[in-house]
Design an enzyme around this catalytic site. Structure first.
Site, PDB file in Angstrom:
ATOM      1  N   ARG A   1      28.667  46.767 -11.905  1.00 60.91           N
ATOM      2  CA  ARG A   1      27.713  47.391 -12.812  1.00 60.91           C
ATOM      3  C   ARG A   1      26.948  46.316 -13.572  1.00 60.91           C
ATOM      4  NH1 ARG A   1      30.100  51.440 -14.964  1.00 60.91           N
ATOM      5  NH2 ARG A   1      28.953  51.716 -16.869  1.00 60.91           N
TER       6      ARG A   1
ATOM      7  N   LYS B   1      27.320  55.244 -22.735  1.00 59.27           N
ATOM      8  CA  LYS B   1      26.623  56.407 -23.282  1.00 59.27           C
ATOM      9  C   LYS B   1      27.278  56.892 -24.563  1.00 59.27           C
ATOM     10  CE  LYS B   1      26.233  58.473 -19.159  1.00 59.27           C
ATOM     11  NZ  LYS B   1      26.089  59.535 -18.163  1.00 59.27           N
TER      12      LYS B   1
ATOM     13  N   GLU C   1      25.725  62.012 -14.662  1.00 54.90           N
ATOM     14  CA  GLU C   1      26.320  63.108 -15.392  1.00 54.90           C
ATOM     15  C   GLU C   1      25.332  63.444 -16.510  1.00 54.90           C
ATOM     16  OE1 GLU C   1      30.252  61.960 -16.603  1.00 54.90           O
ATOM     17  OE2 GLU C   1      30.487  63.840 -17.711  1.00 54.90           O
TER      18      GLU C   1
HETATM   19  P1  ATP Z   1      28.367  55.172 -18.995  1.00 57.09           P
HETATM   20  O1  ATP Z   1      29.583  54.415 -18.588  1.00 57.09           O
HETATM   21  O2  ATP Z   1      27.273  54.345 -19.563  1.00 57.09           O
HETATM   22  O3  ATP Z   1      28.651  56.383 -19.824  1.00 57.09           O
HETATM   23  P2  ATP Z   1      28.422  56.561 -16.555  1.00 57.09           P
HETATM   24  O4  ATP Z   1      28.870  55.732 -15.439  1.00 57.09           O
HETATM   25  O5  ATP Z   1      29.421  57.490 -17.132  1.00 57.09           O
HETATM   26  O6  ATP Z   1      27.742  55.656 -17.646  1.00 57.09           O
HETATM   27  P3  ATP Z   1      26.924  58.364 -14.969  1.00 57.09           P
HETATM   28  O7  ATP Z   1      25.950  59.360 -15.409  1.00 57.09           O
HETATM   29  O8  ATP Z   1      28.217  58.824 -14.424  1.00 57.09           O
HETATM   30  O9  ATP Z   1      27.157  57.401 -16.191  1.00 57.09           O
HETATM   31  O10 ATP Z   1      26.251  57.330 -13.979  1.00 57.09           O
HETATM   32  C1  ATP Z   1      25.403  57.680 -12.921  1.00 57.09           C
HETATM   33  C2  ATP Z   1      25.334  56.565 -11.948  1.00 57.09           C
HETATM   34  O11 ATP Z   1      24.868  55.384 -12.566  1.00 57.09           O
HETATM   35  C3  ATP Z   1      26.708  56.250 -11.391  1.00 57.09           C
HETATM   36  O12 ATP Z   1      26.592  56.130  -9.984  1.00 57.09           O
HETATM   37  C4  ATP Z   1      27.081  54.953 -12.017  1.00 57.09           C
HETATM   38  O13 ATP Z   1      27.847  54.204 -11.129  1.00 57.09           O
HETATM   39  C5  ATP Z   1      25.720  54.311 -12.293  1.00 57.09           C
HETATM   40  N1  ATP Z   1      25.806  53.424 -13.458  1.00 57.09           N
HETATM   41  C6  ATP Z   1      26.189  53.740 -14.708  1.00 57.09           C
HETATM   42  N2  ATP Z   1      26.199  52.651 -15.494  1.00 57.09           N
HETATM   43  C7  ATP Z   1      25.790  51.610 -14.728  1.00 57.09           C
HETATM   44  C8  ATP Z   1      25.594  50.205 -14.949  1.00 57.09           C
HETATM   45  N3  ATP Z   1      25.804  49.655 -16.138  1.00 57.09           N
HETATM   46  N4  ATP Z   1      25.170  49.450 -13.913  1.00 57.09           N
HETATM   47  C9  ATP Z   1      24.943  50.002 -12.718  1.00 57.09           C
HETATM   48  N5  ATP Z   1      25.110  51.299 -12.435  1.00 57.09           N
HETATM   49  C10 ATP Z   1      25.534  52.108 -13.417  1.00 57.09           C
HETATM   50 MG    MG Z   2      30.450  58.451 -15.292  1.00 60.74          MG
END
Ligand code: ATP
Ligand code: MG
Length: 572
Positions: free
Chosen positions: A274, A284, A47
């Site tokens: 994760r 984030k 995102e």
């Molecule tokens: P955050 O929770 O840090 O805000 P998010 O999951 O909202 O992160 P996205 O931009 O939606 O961030 O994530 C993009 C991809 O990265 C998704 O497929 C998500 O599953 C993966 N991802 C995000 N954080 C992690 C993590 N800590 N470990 C592994 N994969 C991750």
């Molecule tokens: Mg997300």
């Protein structure tokens, strides 16, 4: 006897299976069964509402890594369904970071917003099939009616509107005839489902917001859950890999695929744990808070767990990929020790980084028997781990600086470095012996008077006598000054999110995460280019900052030399 080869082949295949992770096992099974005509197509779907962090790196390495391994493809898709938090600054940084990690996506990047028309058609299809309705409950009423996991929800009074009425209302939503917050489009699934995500989830909401790509074309935006699975379908993704928290969303994604009536190859979702790292926050939202409250200097502050932060800190793409490889993929959440990541960058830089002499806490040494005004150039090895790295010349003269910690006036038993009356080696230079300790009126040590053995040039013993220590130094006359930023972990607690009652993660910040010192460096370091990495001998790995210039040299400490991981894990 004749069946030996068969047994061996089985053993080999068993061996191979053991080293595969559960996602690879699944893919091999799919390939064996001819699923998706043997295609493997993954995607990385960030995102664009922040910079990528080390957790994303794990997901990137996994998705691109699988495609590489199985001759497939990986899409980069921006999941840009929420116009209010998204920005092209983030889009650009995400592309830069994925490329920097060494991966190339298939074709152009994709955007969920490219599918807004298609998703809109899908929504109409669901309405026409009696599977979606426009609901006028307020957000509060709707969530009050959802019930709890143990208590069924209450059906919306708008649930049984006619198809015609729903189509008409949805048209009005789309045309901007209804104010924000008045209604949503909801899927008609099951208000009593034990899975809360199936209790008539919202598909569309009204939002009069400007979108970074579609501008003002839309005033309704699809919810993430309505966009995600369908975007995968449109792109022909075969393996939708995501983190565990989406496991409970999977039945909803499947419901959409089935009830919209999507045919042909369809995506299947698989979840993995994760990455959680000790001494690190990864959300984030929290990283944005650190930036906005100026606790760090920006997203690329070298203390941030962002890819751009690591890059500026001196991490290499290879070290991050090595880390992703070592941690593997698991089905259960765990906390990875950040010292493993630090171990990976040391391993990589040990092979790649040229050595240099730098003194960060100087103590002057006068070599009293060395001719005044004389300078000589001594040959120093650039990297003992890489014979192609060659050598360089380092200037030496009568006055040098050594590290204050390398001298003790009254040394305890286990201190083998310099002390009064003792002889040590100056790296690449000479054996020197300390004769006098010079102090100021307050008794502080201000200089050492030493003599050198001219026969020990290059630091070689002239007669077989040995010294117990080799220390580093810089020539006082030739040394150049640089700002050296000594970075440490940003948090003092292994789990920063675990804060005391009434406090938040920021109460666990490390007050000493950055110390600025003026370093005295061998002059060749002025030739560094931004981002170039060095090992300052006996101190640690350092990287010329992105803003480095010969006029204003700045070095960031990537990591010290002490490998706590090797100790913890019993390696080395
Ligand atoms: P955050 O929770 O840090 O805000 P998010 O999951 O909202 O992160 P996205 O931009 O939606 O961030 O994530 C993009 C991809 O990265 C998704 O497929 C998500 O599953 C993966 N991802 C995000 N954080 C992690 C993590 N800590 N470990 C592994 N994969 C991750
Ligand atoms: Mg997300």
């Amino acid at each position: 006897m004749s069946d030996h080869p068969v047994v061996d082949a089985n053993a080999a295949s068993e061996e191979k299976k053991k080293s595969l992770n559960f996602i690879e096992l699944m893919i091999e099974e799919d390939l064996k069964n001819g699923k998706n005509n043997g295609r493997v197509h993954t995607r990385f779907p960030p995102e664009p509402n922040g910079y990528l962090h080390i957790g994303h790196a794990k997901s990137i390495c996994l998705n691109f890594g699988l495609a590489e391994k199985y001759n497939g493809k990986t899409n980069l898709r921006f999941d840009d369904t929420n116009p209010s938090t998204e920005d092209t600054e983030y889009v650009d940084s995400i592309m830069e970071d994925v490329r920097w990690l060494g991966f190339q996506w298939d074709k152009e990047p994709y955007y969920a917003s490219d599918y807004f028309d298609t998703l809109h058609e899908y929504a109409i299809r669901l309405i026409e099939n009696g599977k979606a309705y426009v609901c006028h409950l307020t957000q509060e009423e709707a969530s009050a009616n959802r019930g709890t996991p143990n208590k069924p929800g209450i059906e919306s009074p708008y649930r049984y509107r006619s198809v015609e009425e729903n189509l008409e209302l949805f048209r009005k939503m789309r045309n901007g005839e209804l104010p924000e917050g008045t209604c949503t489009l909801r899927a008609k699934i099951d208000m009593a489902s034990p899975n809360m995500h199936l209790r008539d989830p919202a598909m569309y909401r009204i939002k009069f917001a400007h979108h970074h790509r579609t501008g003002d074309k839309w005033c309704i935006y699809p919810m993430y859950d309505f966009a995600h699975g369908q975007s995968d379908y449109v792109e022909g993704i075969t393996h939708s890999i995501c983190t565990l928290e989406f496991e409970v969303h999977r039945p909803l994604y499947d419901w959409f695929v089935e009830n919209i009536g999507l045919t042909g190859d369809r995506p299947y979702q698989t979840e993995f744990a994760r990455l959680n790292l000790s001494y690190t926050v990864m959300s984030k939202r929290k990283l944005l808070q650190l930036v906005n409250e100026k606790i760090v200097t920006g997203w690329d502050d070298p203390r941030m767990p962002t890819i751009c932060g690591y890059r500026r800190r001196g991490y290499t793409p290879e070290s991050i990929r090595m880390f992703a490889d070592k941690i593997g993929v698991a089905k259960r959440e765990n906390l990875i020790d950040v010292s493993l990541l630090e171990h990976c960058i040391r391993e990589d830089l040990n092979k790649k980084a040229n050595r240099a002499l730098a003194v960060l806490n100087p103590l002057k040494m006068v070599i009293t028997n060395y001719p005044e005004g004389q300078t000589e150039e001594l040959e120093a090895i650039n990297n003992p781990e890489d014979e192609n790295a060659g050598t360089r010349m380092v200037p030496f003269s009568r006055e040098v600086y050594i590290e204050r910690d390398d001298f003790m006036e009254d040394p305890p038993k286990k201190f083998f470095r310099l002390a009064p009356g003792r002889e040590v080696r100056l790296r690449y230079a000479y054996f020197i012996k300390c004769n006098d300790v010079i102090k100021d009126n307050d008794g502080n040590i201000v200089a050492l008077h030493c003599t050198y053995d001219p026969e020990s040039k290059g630091g070689k013993s002239p007669d077989g006598r040995s010294v117990k220590a080799t220390i580093h130094w810089v020539s006082a006359e030739h040394a150049v000054k640089a700002e050296v930023r000594l970075y440490d972990r940003l948090f003092v607690s292994p789990n920063p999110d675990d804060a005391e009652e009434g406090k938040d993660f920021k109460s666990n910040l490390n007050p000493d995460s950055l110390k600025l010192v003026t370093g005295l460096l061998e002059p060749s370091l002025l030739k560094a280019t931004p981002g170039e990495k060095y090992q300052f001998e006996r101190i640690g790995y350092f990287c010329a900052d992105k803003d480095f210039t010969p006029e204003k040299p700045v070095f960031n400490r990537t990591v010290s030399l002490k490998d706590t991981w090797a100790k913890v894990s019993g390696q080395m």
